[in-house]
Design a protein around this motif. Structure first.
Motif, PDB file in Angstrom:
ATOM      1  N   VAL A 242      -7.984   9.603  -4.500  1.00 26.97           N
ATOM      2  CA  VAL A 242      -8.861   8.461  -4.281  1.00 26.97           C
ATOM      3  C   VAL A 242      -8.634   7.875  -2.886  1.00 26.97           C
ATOM      4  CG1 VAL A 242      -7.214   6.916  -5.452  1.00 26.97           C
ATOM      5  CG2 VAL A 242      -9.575   6.185  -5.225  1.00 26.97           C
ATOM      6  N   THR A 243      -9.713   7.348  -2.315  1.00 20.85           N
ATOM      7  CA  THR A 243      -9.622   6.674  -1.019  1.00 20.85           C
ATOM      8  C   THR A 243      -9.041   5.277  -1.235  1.00 20.85           C
ATOM      9  OG1 THR A 243     -11.603   7.873  -0.388  1.00 20.85           O
ATOM     10  CG2 THR A 243     -10.957   6.035   1.025  1.00 20.85           C
ATOM     11  N   ILE A 244      -8.161   4.860  -0.319  1.00 23.05           N
ATOM     12  CA  ILE A 244      -7.428   3.623  -0.554  1.00 23.05           C
ATOM     13  C   ILE A 244      -7.520   2.674   0.642  1.00 23.05           C
ATOM     14  CG2 ILE A 244      -5.102   2.646  -0.913  1.00 23.05           C
ATOM     15  CD1 ILE A 244      -4.422   5.249  -2.435  1.00 23.05           C
ATOM     16  N   VAL A 245      -7.703   1.391   0.335  1.00 22.57           N
ATOM     17  CA  VAL A 245      -7.472   0.354   1.342  1.00 22.57           C
ATOM     18  C   VAL A 245      -6.374  -0.532   0.768  1.00 22.57           C
ATOM     19  CG1 VAL A 245      -8.414  -1.523   2.731  1.00 22.57           C
ATOM     20  CG2 VAL A 245      -9.894   0.369   2.046  1.00 22.57           C
ATOM     21  N   VAL A 246      -5.313  -0.734   1.546  1.00 24.99           N
ATOM     22  CA  VAL A 246      -4.180  -1.486   1.013  1.00 24.99           C
ATOM     23  C   VAL A 246      -3.792  -2.624   1.963  1.00 24.99           C
ATOM     24  CG1 VAL A 246      -2.565   0.236   1.933  1.00 24.99           C
ATOM     25  CG2 VAL A 246      -1.794  -1.303   0.136  1.00 24.99           C
ATOM     26  N   VAL A 247      -3.603  -3.813   1.359  1.00 23.59           N
ATOM     27  CA  VAL A 247      -3.052  -4.928   2.115  1.00 23.59           C
ATOM     28  C   VAL A 247      -1.552  -4.893   1.903  1.00 23.59           C
ATOM     29  CG1 VAL A 247      -2.861  -7.436   2.290  1.00 23.59           C
ATOM     30  CG2 VAL A 247      -5.089  -6.388   1.872  1.00 23.59           C
ATOM     31  N   GLU A 248      -0.798  -4.868   2.999  1.00 21.65           N
ATOM     32  CA  GLU A 248       0.642  -4.722   2.843  1.00 21.65           C
ATOM     33  C   GLU A 248       1.351  -5.452   3.976  1.00 21.65           C
ATOM     34  OE1 GLU A 248       2.732  -3.106   0.415  1.00 21.65           O
ATOM     35  OE2 GLU A 248       4.090  -4.240   1.719  1.00 21.65           O
ATOM     36  N   HIS A 249       2.447  -6.114   3.653  1.00 16.72           N
ATOM     37  CA  HIS A 249       3.178  -6.855   4.675  1.00 16.72           C
ATOM     38  C   HIS A 249       4.337  -6.069   5.278  1.00 16.72           C
ATOM     39  CE1 HIS A 249       1.039 -10.547   4.725  1.00 16.72           C
ATOM     40  NE2 HIS A 249       1.128 -10.710   3.416  1.00 16.72           N
ATOM     41  N   ASP A 250       4.883  -5.159   4.494  1.00 20.07           N
ATOM     42  CA  ASP A 250       6.031  -4.399   4.967  1.00 20.07           C
ATOM     43  C   ASP A 250       5.574  -3.334   5.965  1.00 20.07           C
ATOM     44  OD1 ASP A 250       8.107  -2.567   5.313  1.00 20.07           O
ATOM     45  OD2 ASP A 250       8.947  -3.024   3.340  1.00 20.07           O
ATOM     46  N   MET A 251       5.954  -3.503   7.244  1.00 18.76           N
ATOM     47  CA  MET A 251       5.467  -2.620   8.300  1.00 18.76           C
ATOM     48  C   MET A 251       5.950  -1.181   8.132  1.00 18.76           C
ATOM     49  SD  MET A 251       3.371  -3.817  10.193  1.00 18.76           S
ATOM     50  CE  MET A 251       2.654  -5.042   9.197  1.00 18.76           C
ATOM     51  N   ASP A 252       7.149  -1.019   7.612  1.00 22.93           N
ATOM     52  CA  ASP A 252       7.639   0.341   7.388  1.00 22.93           C
ATOM     53  C   ASP A 252       6.723   1.063   6.410  1.00 22.93           C
ATOM     54  OD1 ASP A 252       9.748  -0.163   9.049  1.00 22.93           O
ATOM     55  OD2 ASP A 252      11.075  -0.849   7.423  1.00 22.93           O
ATOM     56  N   VAL A 253       6.365   0.336   5.347  1.00 19.41           N
ATOM     57  CA  VAL A 253       5.462   0.902   4.344  1.00 19.41           C
ATOM     58  C   VAL A 253       4.119   1.239   4.978  1.00 19.41           C
ATOM     59  CG1 VAL A 253       4.171   0.393   2.239  1.00 19.41           C
ATOM     60  CG2 VAL A 253       6.579  -0.263   2.401  1.00 19.41           C
ATOM     61  N   VAL A 254       3.594   0.301   5.760  1.00 20.08           N
ATOM     62  CA  VAL A 254       2.286   0.496   6.396  1.00 20.08           C
ATOM     63  C   VAL A 254       2.294   1.739   7.273  1.00 20.08           C
ATOM     64  CG1 VAL A 254       0.704  -0.445   8.119  1.00 20.08           C
ATOM     65  CG2 VAL A 254       1.625  -1.924   6.319  1.00 20.08           C
ATOM     66  N   PHE A 255       3.318   1.862   8.129  1.00 30.84           N
ATOM     67  CA  PHE A 255       3.354   2.995   9.053  1.00 30.84           C
ATOM     68  C   PHE A 255       3.592   4.304   8.313  1.00 30.84           C
ATOM     69  CE2 PHE A 255       4.448  -0.359  12.316  1.00 30.84           C
ATOM     70  CZ  PHE A 255       3.211  -0.285  12.939  1.00 30.84           C
ATOM     71  N   GLU A 256       4.236   4.223   7.176  1.00 27.72           N
ATOM     72  CA  GLU A 256       4.496   5.419   6.380  1.00 27.72           C
ATOM     73  C   GLU A 256       3.229   5.888   5.664  1.00 27.72           C
ATOM     74  OE1 GLU A 256       7.639   4.828   3.623  1.00 27.72           O
ATOM     75  OE2 GLU A 256       7.346   6.771   2.642  1.00 27.72           O
ATOM     76  N   LEU A 257       2.442   4.929   5.165  1.00 23.97           N
ATOM     77  CA  LEU A 257       1.312   5.293   4.307  1.00 23.97           C
ATOM     78  C   LEU A 257       0.004   5.535   5.047  1.00 23.97           C
ATOM     79  CD1 LEU A 257       1.477   2.845   1.254  1.00 23.97           C
ATOM     80  CD2 LEU A 257       1.677   5.338   1.194  1.00 23.97           C
ATOM     81  N   ALA A 258      -0.261   4.689   6.054  1.00 30.15           N
ATOM     82  CA  ALA A 258      -1.640   4.576   6.513  1.00 30.15           C
ATOM     83  C   ALA A 258      -2.059   5.635   7.517  1.00 30.15           C
ATOM     84  CB  ALA A 258      -1.850   3.189   7.110  1.00 30.15           C
ATOM     85  N   ASP A 259      -3.318   6.081   7.371  1.00 24.88           N
ATOM     86  CA  ASP A 259      -3.928   6.925   8.390  1.00 24.88           C
ATOM     87  C   ASP A 259      -4.537   6.039   9.463  1.00 24.88           C
ATOM     88  OD1 ASP A 259      -3.579   9.315   6.825  1.00 24.88           O
ATOM     89  OD2 ASP A 259      -5.136   8.487   5.524  1.00 24.88           O
TER      90      ASP A 259
END
Ligand SMILES: Nc1ncnc2c1ncn2[C@@H]1O[C@H](COP(=O)(O)OP(=O)(O)O)[C@@H](O)[C@H]1O
Ligand SMILES: [Mg+2]
Lengths: 349, 250
Positions: free
Chosen positions: B199-216
């Motif tokens: 599934v295509t995902i849009v995620v709001v996230e505060h943890d930058m490590d998580v963001v850089f790990e997950l996001a395209d």
């Protein structure tokens, strides 16, 4: 994983218990001073209350106008039978029920644009409108303040023979059969996928809508169904009394059915019957009690305040909760008993 | 390739306050998109517009090429967008299975169906769908637990499960890891990595490590506006982002 009906644990045993109760009730009731006609009256209110419970106890909509449909069903049935337009009692009941359901659909459509208190107020207003309509503009058909007298005893053509329901006891069983069917149908509804959605609306209407359920349509559907229950109960009231009283439309009637549902236990289907039983029986008993007389309303009121405070889910809810707790204790006790030898077995070698 | 979702210059005003200001967002199918920005930036409001809960003051939203603006949350969900909420919105008195069954029923029966005489087990595919969502969420052990009695992290996973059980094409996750312990947070991130396969995902996230790990792709919001957008490598070094949001901590 178990995908049973939501919030439901029991199966056909409940229906069986209800059937046994319905059969035995008029025989057991006299022990505490009851009688067949009072039992019949209680069942009629219990049937009316099933509809109330479907909208209030299962879906979370509080309507103060259910008497509108009780009255509509009652007067349509009474009109058809007392004028001799229909002789088949079931046919007249069906017509009354359908008329009540149609009114329910229209009123529901108009009231459901609002929710919460505003919804409740609108239903209250429509209840008053119906009472007024019955009393004045429609008095030619409804008898106005006098109601409609002269309803014949039930006549039910079965094809091969025609049943004439004559005695009070026979009339009780006629109502009991319809109550049972009504109860069975309501059980199916609340255990169906549609019933699951109704409960989801009660729990969290915004989320139910957000995950893809058309909440307004479901509310309208269950409101219409509740009106049908009120309608058939109203029809039965007229048939049972041989007379259709105008106060079936009264605001008191709408209030009483809410009280009965809450006292007996909302969200149980059988709760309204329990509430109606307690209410009707105590009213009789208190009114006949020497020295109490006019104070019966005060005593009932106080008693109900105590009951509501004690049992937040009503009498039926209180009882099922206790049974659940008892079962839980027994299960935990059994689990402990099983664990104990294993522990001692480990300690031995 | 056509975009899955396209929001064109959408605006949401609350009285004098502009929560979202002329924001344009494009989501390509099969991607994970992170939405970041300080509290009050308008991220949740943007999500509410995408999910149909709130109508934009102006602007247009398109999904799978069709206009979405003006549809309510139920209709938007039926079109294939589902959201998990920042504040948990479950059915607390239902068990975990029953919770998952509610969105699953909408998916399998449609938004309205009069089937008062059908049994739950008569809904074809229900057990499979509920079972697979329970499995993805790692909630099988808790299936019969009352949702209100779950631990916080489990409630948050159930929250995602409710969105997932509608079988969306676009999943909006509003702060899925907020308030979680580091372990819970990690397992949720793993879960999102699994989900992205389907599934295509849009995620709001505060943890930058998580963001850089997950996001395209990362979209940065500040005071209702989009201030930067791009792949993680660009966002990491973006001057406006560092100043406005990352506060030079990177
Ligand atoms: N229903 C509302 N009414 C008025 N103001 C709102 C409403 N919802 C959000 N806001 C305001 O809009 C701004 C953006 O909020 P929000 O979208 O929740 O931000 P975020 O999710 O990025 O933290 C905030 O200033 C908030 O106070
Ligand atoms: Mg937010």
């Amino acid at each position: 994983m178990m995908l049973r009906a939501i919030g439901d644990r029991s199966t056909w045993r409940v229906e069986l218990a209800i059937a046994v109760f319905l059969i035995a009730f008029p025989w057991v009731f006299p022990v505490i001073g009851g009688y067949a006609n009072l039992a019949t009256r209680i069942l009629i209110l219990g049937l009316f209350g099933i509809g109330m419970d479907l909208i209030f106890g299962y879906t979370g909509m509080l309507s103060f106008g259910q008497a509108a449909f009780y009255g509509t069903g009652g007067f349509v049935t009474a009109y058809l039978l007392s004028t001799g337009m229909l002789h088949n009692t079931l046919g007249a009941l069906a017509a009354g029920t359908i008329a009540a359901a149609c009114c329910g659909m229209i009123i529901g459509y108009l009231c459901l644009r609002q929710s919460g208190v505003y919804f409740a107020m609108l239903t209250l207003a429509f209840g008053e409108v119906f009472y007024f309509l019955e009393n004045s503009p429609l008095a030619k058909w409804t008898g106005g303040e006098n109601g409609l007298p002269g309803l014949p005893k039930p006549i039910i053509p079965l094809g091969f023979t025609t049943l004439h329901v004559q005695s009070n006891l026979a009339l009780y069983y006629f109502v009991a059969i319809l109550f049972f069917v009504g109860y069975w149908v309501a059980r199916r509804i609340v255990r169906s996928p549609m019933g699951a959605v109704l409960r989801a609306i009660l729990e969290n209407p915004a989320r139910a809508a957000a995950v893809g359920h058309n909440v307004p349509k479901y509310k309208l559907a269950v409101f219409t169904i509740a009106a049908a229950y009120a309608g058939i109960a109203g029809g039965l009231l007229g048939i049972f009394q041989g007379y259709m009283p105008p106060d079936a439309f009264s605001i008191d009637q709408s209030g009483e059915i809410i009280i009965m549902t809450i006292i007996g236990g909302a969200g149980t289907l059988i709760g309204p019957l329990v509430g109606a039983g307690l209410w009707s029986y105590l009213r009789e008993a208190l009114q006949n009690l020497h020295g109490v007389g006019a104070f019966w309303k005060l005593i009932l009121g106080l008693l109900f305040i105590v009951l509501v405070t004690l049992f937040r889910r009503g009498i039926t809810g209180g009882i099922t909760d206790s049974i659940g707790l008892f079962r839980l204790r027994r299960r935990t006790a059994a689990a402990h008993a099983e664990e104990a030898p294993a522990v001692s077995g480990e300690a031995q070698p | 390739m056509a975009a899955l979702l396209e929001a064109r210059e959408i605006v949401k005003r609350y009285g004098g306050l502009t929560a979202v200001n002329e924001l344009t967002l494009t989501v390509e199918p099969g991607t994970v998109n992170a939405l970041i920005g300080p509290n009050g930036a308008g991220k949740s409001t943007l999500f509410k517009m995408l999910s149909g809960e709130v109508r934009p003051t102006s602007g247009e939203i398109f999904f799978k090429g069709a206009r979405l603006t003006g549809l309510n949350a139920t209709e938007v969900c039926r079109r294939g967008i589902s959201k998990s909420y920042q504040t948990t919105q479950i059915f607390p008195n239902f068990t975990v299975v029953e919770n998952i069954a509610i969105p699953a029923l909408a998916n399998l029966r449609g938004s309205f169906r009069l089937d008062p005489f059908r049994r739950m087990r008569g809904v074809r595919g229900l057990a499979d769908l509920v079972g697979s969502v329970l499995h993805s969420m790692g909630l099988e052990e808790r299936a019969e637990t009352r949702a209100g009695d779950l631990a916080y992290g489990e409630k948050r996973r159930l929250e995602i499960g409710l969105a997932l059980a509608t079988r969306p094409d676009l999943l909006l996750l509003d702060e899925p890891t907020a308030g979680m312990s580091p372990e819970e947070s990690k397992s949720t991130v793993d879960l999102i990595k699994e989900l992205r396969k389907s599934v295509t995902i849009v995620v709001v996230e505060h943890d930058m490590d998580v963001v850089f790990e997950l996001a395209d792709r990362i979209t940065v919001m500040h005071e209702g506006r989009k201030i930067a957008e791009g792949p993680p490598s660009e966002i990491r070094v973006h001057p406006a982002v560092r100043e406005a949001y990352l506060g030079g901590t990177l």
